[in-house]
Design a protein around this motif. Structure first.
Motif, PDB file in Angstrom:
ATOM      1  N   ARG A 105      33.000  45.480  36.918  1.00 49.39           N
ATOM      2  CA  ARG A 105      33.455  46.377  35.850  1.00 49.39           C
ATOM      3  C   ARG A 105      33.330  47.647  35.988  1.00 49.39           C
ATOM      4  O   ARG A 105      34.463  48.476  35.766  1.00 49.39           O
ATOM      5  CB  ARG A 105      32.823  45.928  34.397  1.00 49.39           C
ATOM      6  N   ARG A 106      32.453  48.172  36.510  1.00 45.90           N
ATOM      7  CA  ARG A 106      32.397  49.751  36.607  1.00 45.90           C
ATOM      8  C   ARG A 106      32.924  50.114  37.916  1.00 45.90           C
ATOM      9  O   ARG A 106      33.335  51.502  38.046  1.00 45.90           O
ATOM     10  CB  ARG A 106      30.892  50.175  36.821  1.00 45.90           C
ATOM     11  N   ASN A 107      33.040  49.604  39.048  1.00 45.96           N
ATOM     12  CA  ASN A 107      33.456  50.024  40.309  1.00 45.96           C
ATOM     13  C   ASN A 107      34.634  49.522  40.807  1.00 45.96           C
ATOM     14  O   ASN A 107      35.098  49.410  41.967  1.00 45.96           O
ATOM     15  CB  ASN A 107      32.207  49.603  41.489  1.00 45.96           C
ATOM     16  N   SER A 108      35.527  48.785  39.979  1.00 43.66           N
ATOM     17  CA  SER A 108      36.866  48.444  40.571  1.00 43.66           C
ATOM     18  C   SER A 108      37.838  49.270  40.051  1.00 43.66           C
ATOM     19  O   SER A 108      37.876  49.788  39.123  1.00 43.66           O
ATOM     20  CB  SER A 108      37.104  47.037  39.804  1.00 43.66           C
ATOM     21  N   CYS A 165      30.773  48.069  45.795  1.00 45.53           N
ATOM     22  CA  CYS A 165      30.869  49.390  45.803  1.00 45.53           C
ATOM     23  C   CYS A 165      32.172  50.006  45.246  1.00 45.53           C
ATOM     24  O   CYS A 165      33.005  49.202  45.373  1.00 45.53           O
ATOM     25  CB  CYS A 165      30.467  49.787  47.216  1.00 45.53           C
ATOM     26  N   PRO A 166      32.241  51.144  44.832  1.00 42.51           N
ATOM     27  CA  PRO A 166      33.382  51.705  44.204  1.00 42.51           C
ATOM     28  C   PRO A 166      34.562  51.737  45.205  1.00 42.51           C
ATOM     29  O   PRO A 166      34.483  52.124  46.303  1.00 42.51           O
ATOM     30  CB  PRO A 166      33.210  53.146  44.025  1.00 42.51           C
ATOM     31  N   ALA A 200      36.686  49.477  54.539  1.00 43.26           N
ATOM     32  CA  ALA A 200      36.699  50.371  53.282  1.00 43.26           C
ATOM     33  C   ALA A 200      36.219  49.643  52.038  1.00 43.26           C
ATOM     34  O   ALA A 200      36.008  50.262  50.895  1.00 43.26           O
ATOM     35  CB  ALA A 200      38.047  51.252  53.089  1.00 43.26           C
ATOM     36  N   SER A 201      36.346  48.399  52.053  1.00 39.47           N
ATOM     37  CA  SER A 201      35.905  47.632  51.095  1.00 39.47           C
ATOM     38  C   SER A 201      34.586  47.024  51.288  1.00 39.47           C
ATOM     39  O   SER A 201      34.225  46.081  52.095  1.00 39.47           O
ATOM     40  CB  SER A 201      36.945  46.369  50.916  1.00 39.47           C
ATOM     41  N   LYS A 202      33.631  47.655  50.734  1.00 37.71           N
ATOM     42  CA  LYS A 202      31.956  47.428  50.874  1.00 37.71           C
ATOM     43  C   LYS A 202      31.290  46.772  49.787  1.00 37.71           C
ATOM     44  O   LYS A 202      31.615  47.026  48.711  1.00 37.71           O
ATOM     45  CB  LYS A 202      31.195  48.680  51.030  1.00 37.71           C
TER      46      LYS A 202
END
Length: 299
Positions: free
Chosen positions: A45-48, A111-112, A228-230
């Motif tokens: 919810r916060r990092n997407s 991660c963001p 880049a997707s961590k």
């Protein structure tokens, strides 16, 4: 080939309305891991960058997970006992309402920008015949394709989130070949074509390479890990609680080659990404791999 173990009845609990504009259906099986599942959902919810539909499969849930999923208004499926990974993921995915299915473990923290990186890679491919994985940061050990072995805590109560976020931005590597492990994303049409995870691998060991091989048999050659997707993966918080199936032997008997050959020679797992992959039969050591698989069949 042994029969899969019997599973408990599964109930289905879609919630309405659907999340408007959702990009991914994120399927998360969980088994009495509420602190991890709560942290996983919070990170999504916060990092997407985009909205997503999250669907849980709740195994048991007597630790409060089932009540929490209902309070959060999450689409979910439920079994009173552990149904295993294959049945759980397939059940939850059946409630999906987007064009893309993401399979994620409950002990992961995204991660963001994790989803924006995957979405850019999907747009670059330009067709639905792909399999993409995010890139894991692990507290210890590792596997091909992992970004780094850096310990930011082994439990949500000991998780050093700020340190992870500061370090993740500086972790750079190339995209890598051989997507297989979660979090991964596949187009809904391909998921349906191959029938999701194979239940004969219940409770779930080696269902990952089997799914990749099913995609291969369906003509997919774009297996790519997106650097880049961590995600941070606390790692193996549920699998140690179940009696493992002999997935290694079953894979060889089913597909005619060992998993090690498929991962190393065909998917080139963890090697730098250089484009769509070649054919299975032309890889070095193919004949020897067939003989090793035949030994498994005769055993």
């Amino acid at each position: 080939m042994r029969l899969p173990p019997p599973i408990p009845p599964i109930s289905f609990h879609p919630q309405e309305p659907a999340a408007p504009g959702a990009r991914f259906t994120i399927v998360i099986p969980t088994w009495n891991n509420l602190p991890y599942a709560r942290l996983c959902l919070d990170s999504i919810r916060r990092n997407s960058a985009f909205r997503h539909q999250v669907v849980l499969h709740v195994n048991d849930g007597s630790d409060g997970t089932l009540a929490w999923a209902r309070r959060e208004g999450l689409d979910h499926t439920w079994s009173r006992e552990n149904a295993g990974i294959c049945f759980a993921v397939n059940a939850a995915a059946s409630l999906g309402r987007t064009d893309h299915v993401v399979y994620m473990n409950d002990d992961m923290y995204v991660c963001p920008g994790w989803d924006a990186a995957l979405w850019r890679a999907i747009e670059q491919v330009g067709h639905p015949r792909f399999f993409l994985s995010a890139t894991a940061i692990l507290p210890r050990g590792g596997y091909p394709g992992a970004c780094a072995s850096l310990d930011f805590g082994d439990h949500p109560d000991r998780f050093r989130e700020a340190e992870l976020l500061a370090a993740a931005a500086g972790l750079v590597r190339e995209d890598w070949s051989g997507a297989s492990w979660p979090p991964n994303v596949v187009h809904r049409s391909i998921w349906d074509l191959v029938g999701g995870l194979s239940v004969e691998f219940s409770p779930g060991l080696y269902s990952d390479p089997d799914f990749s091989m099913k995609l291969w048999a369906a003509g997919v050659r774009h297996f790519r890990g997106v650097a880049a997707s961590k995600v941070y993966h606390f790692h193996h918080k549920s699998t140690s609680r179940v009696a493992p199936n002999d997935g290694r032997r079953l894979f060889s008997r089913k597909w005619g080659v060992p998993t090690s050959f498929f991962y190393r020679r065909v998917l080139r797992m963890g090697q730098p990404w250089r484009g769509p992959l070649g054919e299975l039969e032309g890889q070095p050591g193919y004949g020897w791999a067939r003989l090793r698989a035949l030994a498994h069949r005769l055993a």
